[in-house]
Enzyme design. Structure first.
Site, PDB file in Angstrom:
ATOM      1  CB  CYS A 113      -0.905  -0.039   1.231  1.00  0.00           C
ATOM      2  SG  CYS A 113      -1.666   1.532   1.651  1.00  0.00           S
ATOM      3  CB  CYS A 137       0.697   1.306   4.273  1.00  0.00           C
ATOM      4  SG  CYS A 137      -1.049   0.856   4.324  1.00  0.00           S
TER       5      CYS A 137
END
Length: 98
Positions: A22, A25
């Site tokens: 991600c 992230c």
């Protein structure tokens, strides 16, 4: 340590559900490290990869990553999905210490 033990390991606990793939992230990783340093052990921070903890993420209702949850006395008191400024994340965790 189980998830239940983790969220009950201190008066206030910060949990991040993330994924290595991600981009949001990945952008949050240095922010979370900074928050950990500023909390200086006063609030434990647990980071859980949803690819290794998918049933737990489902159990906690995590629909997107990153998702941050602040627990106080074992109960979720705040939740945020997506990127967040370090000051805001730190403030949410520290606010529950009082």
């Amino acid at each position: 340590m189980t998830y239940n033990e983790a969220v009950n390991s201190s008066k206030v606990v910060l949990v991040e559900f993330y994924a290595t793939w991600c981009p949001h992230c990945q952008k949050m990783m240095p922010v979370v490290e900074q928050v950990k340093e500023l909390l200086n052990g006063r609030v434990p921070v647990f980071q859980l990869d949803i690819d290794h903890n998918s049933s737990l993420a489902d159990q906690e209702g995590v629909k997107s990553v990153p998702t941050f949850i602040v627990y106080k006395n074992g109960k979720a008191v705040w939740r945020h999905s997506g990127e967040i400024e370090a000051d805001s994340l730190l403030g949410k965790a520290e606010a529950e210490l009082s």
